[in-house]
Scaffold this motif. Structure first.
Motif, PDB file in Angstrom:
ATOM      1  N   ARG A   6       0.864  -1.179   0.000  1.00 52.56           N
ATOM      2  CA  ARG A   6       0.000   0.000   0.000  1.00 52.56           C
ATOM      3  C   ARG A   6       0.899   1.227   0.000  1.00 52.56           C
ATOM      4  NH1 ARG A   6      -3.682   1.420   5.126  1.00 52.56           N
ATOM      5  NH2 ARG A   6      -1.603   1.569   6.018  1.00 52.56           N
ATOM      6  N   TYR A   7       0.813   2.008  -1.058  1.00 51.04           N
ATOM      7  CA  TYR A   7       1.570   3.255  -1.144  1.00 51.04           C
ATOM      8  C   TYR A   7       0.701   4.383  -0.598  1.00 51.04           C
ATOM      9  CZ  TYR A   7       4.641   0.726  -4.333  1.00 51.04           C
ATOM     10  OH  TYR A   7       5.498  -0.183  -4.889  1.00 51.04           O
ATOM     11  N   SER A   8       1.213   5.066   0.414  1.00 52.43           N
ATOM     12  CA  SER A   8       0.539   6.240   0.944  1.00 52.43           C
ATOM     13  C   SER A   8       1.100   7.439   0.194  1.00 52.43           C
ATOM     14  CB  SER A   8       0.781   6.375   2.446  1.00 52.43           C
ATOM     15  OG  SER A   8       0.236   5.268   3.115  1.00 52.43           O
TER      16      SER A   8
ATOM     17  N   ILE B 189       5.404   9.910  -2.582  1.00 54.04           N
ATOM     18  CA  ILE B 189       5.092   8.760  -1.730  1.00 54.04           C
ATOM     19  C   ILE B 189       5.538   9.089  -0.309  1.00 54.04           C
ATOM     20  CG2 ILE B 189       5.515   6.312  -1.290  1.00 54.04           C
ATOM     21  CD1 ILE B 189       3.905   6.977  -3.877  1.00 54.04           C
ATOM     22  N   GLN B 190       4.586   9.115   0.590  1.00 52.44           N
ATOM     23  CA  GLN B 190       4.865   9.364   2.005  1.00 52.44           C
ATOM     24  C   GLN B 190       5.465   8.110   2.634  1.00 52.44           C
ATOM     25  OE1 GLN B 190       4.447  11.956   4.145  1.00 52.44           O
ATOM     26  NE2 GLN B 190       3.815  11.159   6.081  1.00 52.44           N
ATOM     27  N   SER B 191       4.891   6.940   2.296  1.00 55.97           N
ATOM     28  CA  SER B 191       5.385   5.677   2.838  1.00 55.97           C
ATOM     29  C   SER B 191       4.800   4.529   2.019  1.00 55.97           C
ATOM     30  CB  SER B 191       4.993   5.522   4.312  1.00 55.97           C
ATOM     31  OG  SER B 191       3.586   5.551   4.450  1.00 55.97           O
ATOM     32  N   ALA B 192       5.396   3.361   2.196  1.00 56.16           N
ATOM     33  CA  ALA B 192       4.891   2.141   1.569  1.00 56.16           C
ATOM     34  C   ALA B 192       4.801   1.078   2.656  1.00 56.16           C
ATOM     35  CB  ALA B 192       5.808   1.687   0.438  1.00 56.16           C
ATOM     36  N   ASP B 193       3.650   0.452   2.753  1.00 60.24           N
ATOM     37  CA  ASP B 193       3.401  -0.559   3.778  1.00 60.24           C
ATOM     38  C   ASP B 193       3.211  -1.907   3.102  1.00 60.24           C
ATOM     39  OD1 ASP B 193       3.326   1.536   5.699  1.00 60.24           O
ATOM     40  OD2 ASP B 193       1.245   1.934   5.141  1.00 60.24           O
ATOM     41  N   PHE B 194       3.931  -2.913   3.583  1.00 61.66           N
ATOM     42  CA  PHE B 194       3.907  -4.242   2.983  1.00 61.66           C
ATOM     43  C   PHE B 194       3.032  -5.165   3.811  1.00 61.66           C
ATOM     44  CE2 PHE B 194       7.616  -2.098   1.503  1.00 61.66           C
ATOM     45  CZ  PHE B 194       7.707  -2.464   0.168  1.00 61.66           C
TER      46      PHE B 194
ATOM     47  N   TRP C  54       8.885  15.108  -5.514  1.00 58.86           N
ATOM     48  CA  TRP C  54       7.565  15.295  -6.109  1.00 58.86           C
ATOM     49  C   TRP C  54       7.586  15.006  -7.602  1.00 58.86           C
ATOM     50  CZ3 TRP C  54       3.492  15.998  -2.964  1.00 58.86           C
ATOM     51  CH2 TRP C  54       3.795  16.272  -1.625  1.00 58.86           C
ATOM     52  N   PHE C  55       6.473  14.419  -8.099  1.00 56.36           N
ATOM     53  CA  PHE C  55       6.374  13.975  -9.483  1.00 56.36           C
ATOM     54  C   PHE C  55       5.029  14.362 -10.072  1.00 56.36           C
ATOM     55  CE2 PHE C  55       9.348  11.347  -7.222  1.00 56.36           C
ATOM     56  CZ  PHE C  55      10.419  11.262  -8.102  1.00 56.36           C
ATOM     57  N   GLU C  56       4.959  14.319 -11.389  1.00 60.53           N
ATOM     58  CA  GLU C  56       3.740  14.701 -12.111  1.00 60.53           C
ATOM     59  C   GLU C  56       2.614  13.680 -11.956  1.00 60.53           C
ATOM     60  OE1 GLU C  56       3.212  17.632 -13.608  1.00 60.53           O
ATOM     61  OE2 GLU C  56       5.238  18.242 -13.002  1.00 60.53           O
ATOM     62  N   SER C  57       2.960  12.421 -11.694  1.00 61.17           N
ATOM     63  CA  SER C  57       1.928  11.388 -11.582  1.00 61.17           C
ATOM     64  C   SER C  57       2.248  10.454 -10.412  1.00 61.17           C
ATOM     65  CB  SER C  57       1.855  10.568 -12.868  1.00 61.17           C
ATOM     66  OG  SER C  57       2.985   9.732 -12.987  1.00 61.17           O
ATOM     67  N   PRO C  58       1.215   9.781  -9.894  1.00 59.45           N
ATOM     68  CA  PRO C  58       1.464   8.786  -8.845  1.00 59.45           C
ATOM     69  C   PRO C  58       2.366   7.656  -9.331  1.00 59.45           C
ATOM     70  CG  PRO C  58      -0.881   9.297  -8.980  1.00 59.45           C
ATOM     71  CD  PRO C  58      -0.216   9.963 -10.145  1.00 59.45           C
ATOM     72  N   GLU C  59       2.221   7.255 -10.594  1.00 63.09           N
ATOM     73  CA  GLU C  59       3.039   6.170 -11.133  1.00 63.09           C
ATOM     74  C   GLU C  59       4.523   6.534 -11.116  1.00 63.09           C
ATOM     75  OE1 GLU C  59      -1.075   5.846 -12.731  1.00 63.09           O
ATOM     76  OE2 GLU C  59       0.352   7.476 -12.669  1.00 63.09           O
ATOM     77  N   GLU C  60       4.838   7.777 -11.497  1.00 65.57           N
ATOM     78  CA  GLU C  60       6.240   8.225 -11.453  1.00 65.57           C
ATOM     79  C   GLU C  60       6.765   8.225 -10.022  1.00 65.57           C
ATOM     80  OE1 GLU C  60       7.370  11.612 -14.354  1.00 65.57           O
ATOM     81  OE2 GLU C  60       5.221  11.855 -13.933  1.00 65.57           O
ATOM     82  N   ALA C  61       5.942   8.660  -9.084  1.00 61.70           N
ATOM     83  CA  ALA C  61       6.343   8.700  -7.677  1.00 61.70           C
ATOM     84  C   ALA C  61       6.615   7.294  -7.148  1.00 61.70           C
ATOM     85  CB  ALA C  61       5.273   9.404  -6.841  1.00 61.70           C
ATOM     86  N   ILE C  62       5.764   6.335  -7.523  1.00 60.51           N
ATOM     87  CA  ILE C  62       5.945   4.947  -7.086  1.00 60.51           C
ATOM     88  C   ILE C  62       7.220   4.364  -7.671  1.00 60.51           C
ATOM     89  CG2 ILE C  62       5.023   2.599  -7.336  1.00 60.51           C
ATOM     90  CD1 ILE C  62       2.211   3.900  -6.995  1.00 60.51           C
ATOM     91  N   THR C  63       7.450   4.576  -8.954  1.00 64.67           N
ATOM     92  CA  THR C  63       8.662   4.065  -9.604  1.00 64.67           C
ATOM     93  C   THR C  63       9.912   4.605  -8.918  1.00 64.67           C
ATOM     94  OG1 THR C  63       7.533   3.805 -11.712  1.00 64.67           O
ATOM     95  CG2 THR C  63       9.943   3.968 -11.784  1.00 64.67           C
ATOM     96  N   ALA C  64       9.940   5.902  -8.639  1.00 64.01           N
ATOM     97  CA  ALA C  64      11.097   6.507  -7.972  1.00 64.01           C
ATOM     98  C   ALA C  64      11.254   5.967  -6.556  1.00 64.01           C
ATOM     99  CB  ALA C  64      10.955   8.022  -7.955  1.00 64.01           C
ATOM    100  N   HIS C  65      10.150   5.823  -5.841  1.00 62.79           N
ATOM    101  CA  HIS C  65      10.197   5.297  -4.472  1.00 62.79           C
ATOM    102  C   HIS C  65      10.771   3.878  -4.469  1.00 62.79           C
ATOM    103  CE1 HIS C  65       8.662   3.213  -0.911  1.00 62.79           C
ATOM    104  NE2 HIS C  65       8.800   4.378  -0.312  1.00 62.79           N
ATOM    105  N   ASP C  66      10.264   3.025  -5.350  1.00 60.92           N
ATOM    106  CA  ASP C  66      10.753   1.645  -5.408  1.00 60.92           C
ATOM    107  C   ASP C  66      12.244   1.619  -5.740  1.00 60.92           C
ATOM    108  OD1 ASP C  66       8.237   0.757  -4.789  1.00 60.92           O
ATOM    109  OD2 ASP C  66       7.800  -0.035  -6.793  1.00 60.92           O
ATOM    110  N   HIS C  67      12.664   2.481  -6.639  1.00 63.26           N
ATOM    111  CA  HIS C  67      14.087   2.540  -7.005  1.00 63.26           C
ATOM    112  C   HIS C  67      14.927   3.030  -5.824  1.00 63.26           C
ATOM    113  CE1 HIS C  67      17.728   4.393  -8.718  1.00 63.26           C
ATOM    114  NE2 HIS C  67      17.723   3.311  -9.458  1.00 63.26           N
ATOM    115  N   ASP C  68      14.491   4.110  -5.186  1.00 60.23           N
ATOM    116  CA  ASP C  68      15.252   4.695  -4.074  1.00 60.23           C
ATOM    117  C   ASP C  68      15.378   3.746  -2.883  1.00 60.23           C
ATOM    118  OD1 ASP C  68      15.592   6.980  -5.546  1.00 60.23           O
ATOM    119  OD2 ASP C  68      14.092   8.151  -4.446  1.00 60.23           O
TER     120      ASP C  68
END
Length: 97
Positions: free
Chosen positions: A20-22, A34-39, A71-85
């Protein structure tokens, strides 16, 4: 003014697991972070949601998301960056170093 909209995004990562991506949307700029990701994995423990909710609020209050987040233009971009980081593998489990 620090106004943010919370956007929850769920991604199934297996038959019995999900993340769950917050996500926050900055109401001033319209951008997403992305504030946080909960598994989660079955079986779900009773306290798990309460702990994650408390952590979400603590992060929000500790430092302004405008200063802490990317910060990113779309939620998908934010998720991709979060997963990478955070070095999340294809099953969305943090990789152990």
């Amino acid at each position: 003014m620090d106004l943010f909209k919370e956007v929850m995004i769920w991604k199934r990562t297996g038959e019995t697991s999900a993340v769950r991506y917050s996500c926050l949307q900055d109401m001033l700029t319209g951008k997403y972070a992305i504030q946080s990701a909960d598994f989660f994995r079955l079986p779900i423990e009773g306290e798990q949601f309460r702990i994650f909710e408390r952590q979400f609020v603590e992060l929000l209050l500790d430092v302004s998301p405008r200063d802490r987040c990317m910060w990113f233009e779309s939620p998908e971009e934010a998720i991709t960056a979060h997963d990478h980081d955070f070095s999340v593998d294809t099953k969305n489990k943090p990789i152990q170093a």
